[in-house]
Scaffold this motif. Structure first.
Motif, mmCIF file in Angstrom:
data_model
loop_
_atom_site.group_PDB
_atom_site.id
_atom_site.type_symbol
_atom_site.label_atom_id
_atom_site.label_comp_id
_atom_site.label_asym_id
_atom_site.label_seq_id
_atom_site.Cartn_x
_atom_site.Cartn_y
_atom_site.Cartn_z
ATOM 1 N N ASP A 322 0.812 -1.212 0.000
ATOM 2 C CA ASP A 322 0.000 0.000 0.000
ATOM 3 C C ASP A 322 0.850 1.268 0.000
ATOM 4 O O ASP A 322 0.337 2.371 0.217
ATOM 5 N N GLN A 338 0.118 1.880 -6.714
ATOM 6 C CA GLN A 338 0.452 0.516 -7.128
ATOM 7 C C GLN A 338 -0.705 -0.450 -6.908
ATOM 8 O O GLN A 338 -1.516 -0.299 -6.000
ATOM 9 N N GLU A 339 -0.744 -1.423 -7.790
ATOM 10 C CA GLU A 339 -1.665 -2.542 -7.662
ATOM 11 C C GLU A 339 -0.826 -3.815 -7.668
ATOM 12 O O GLU A 339 0.038 -3.990 -8.536
ATOM 13 N N THR A 340 -1.065 -4.698 -6.719
ATOM 14 C CA THR A 340 -0.216 -5.872 -6.572
ATOM 15 C C THR A 340 -0.437 -6.863 -7.704
ATOM 16 O O THR A 340 -1.556 -7.312 -7.948
#
Length: 362
Positions: A322, A338-340
């Motif tokens: 996060d 960001q997106e995992t």
């Protein structure tokens, strides 16, 4: 032979570089047409190597990360060539027609892949040929490429987890769910016919920028972008489609097994939503920062017709999922959310249980 740039030179709005067609005036519109199956993409940055001969499949099986010995005619898969330390050297899309195995890879790596395969031939009954001069690659939805006269058609298995593979990104909610993408190997004469249809208004064409934007939105790695010489397949979720974890030995297999079963990859792929308030778009290689620390690098970037500026980046595994990130572009800092894709917990799927400590006898 006409190059792809010459073939499409007469198409209204066509813009190209030394790798072929970039766009035909509106890359965002071209993305929409591609996604709907209403256009084809001229992929001048893709090229073809063929392997013929009765030993071709068993030979490729012994050298690469994928189990291809039993590959059936028309069946599509993907393979990696790893170095002894398990790092990605080459990646290829694979389809066999019963007599010849067709390998589609990035054009800037086709010569090196051909050379490596030729060196590994030894006395086996295989024949390796670089087909770059006589073929071209055209991409799009399966129904769109079906209209072409093709030598071979590869259907992308991404994001499904193929037999023997493993997905680190969550399957539920994966942005590529339901993705329909295929790549057709055509003779250069068929490419010229396609260009004539486009000029006559009978067919829509898209450039490389549109195809790459859809790839990035699908979190799909490719060798010329995400394989930087240090990349482990685990870091970009390539175990999903390009690795068979229970096949026999191959170069780099020990590292693949060790990281997956006992360790964690040192980096992880993330998808970035970039601040679109400015016109600044990072280039691949731009540094990614968390606070005062540089934590990674951009690998791919595009403007998407729905999401706006997007990117893929490889960052340190220790970066919190996060954490707010910033991409440095010259003297400007571009905020990124960001997106995992690959979680920090990726790997260690078969970690041995910890034994209880025995008390000392007195």
């Amino acid at each position: 032979m006409l190059g792809a740039a010459d073939v499409f030179a007469g198409v209204a709005g066509a813009v190209h570089d030394d790798r072929g067609l970039l766009h035909v005036g509106n890359p965002l519109r071209e993305q929409q047409l591609l996604e709907r199956g209403a256009a084809l993409a001229a992929l001048g940055d893709r090229a073809v190597v063929t392997v013929a001969g009765p030993d071709r499949l068993s030979w490729l099986d012994s050298l690469t990360s994928q189990a291809v010995a039993g590959l059936q005619p028309g069946e599509s898969t993907e393979l990696l060539v790893l170095d002894p330390n398990g790092r990605v050297e080459h990646a290829a899309s694979v389809v066999d027609d019963g007599e010849t195995t067709w390998l589609i890879t990035d054009a800037d790596r086709v010569a090196a892949l051909t050379t490596w395969l030729t060196r590994m031939r030894f006395r086996l009954r295989v024949e390796i040929t670089d087909r770059s001069a006589e073929t071209a690659v055209v991409g799009g939805a399966t129904s769109a490429v079906a209209d072409l006269t093709a030598r071979a058609v590869w259907r992308d298995p991404w994001p499904d987890v193929t037999v023997g593979g493993w997905g680190y990104a969550a399957s539920e909610g994966h942005p590529a769910t339901g993705r329909d993408w295929a790549e057709a190997v055509v003779d250069t004469s068929e490419l010229e016919r396609l260009a004539a249809q486009v000029r006559a208004g009978e067919r829509a064409i898209a450039g490389r920028l549109a195809a790459d934007a859809l790839r990035i939105a699908a979190w799909r790695p490719r060798p010329s972008a995400e394989a930087d010489g240090m990349t482990l397949p685990h870091e970009v979720d390539w175990l999903r489609t390009a690795v068979h974890l229970s096949k026999g030995c191959y170069r780099g297999q020990e590292t693949v097994a060790k990281v997956h079963n006992l360790g964690h990859p040192p980096r992880r792929l993330v998808a970035l939503q970039l601040d679109g308030s400015d016109a600044v778009l990072p280039e691949p290689g731009a540094s990614v920062h968390h606070g005062d620390d540089e934590v990674g690098r951009i690998t791919s970037v595009a403007r998407h017709f729905e999401q706006g500026p997007i990117a893929l980046a490889l960052v340190k595994r220790s970066v919190p999922v996060d954490a707010p990130l910033v991409v440095q572009v010259d003297d400007e800092a571009v905020a990124a959310v960001q997106e995992t894709v690959v979680p920090p917990t990726a790997g260690r799927e078969a970690a041995p249980p910890r034994l209880p400590r025995l008390s000392r006898r007195t």
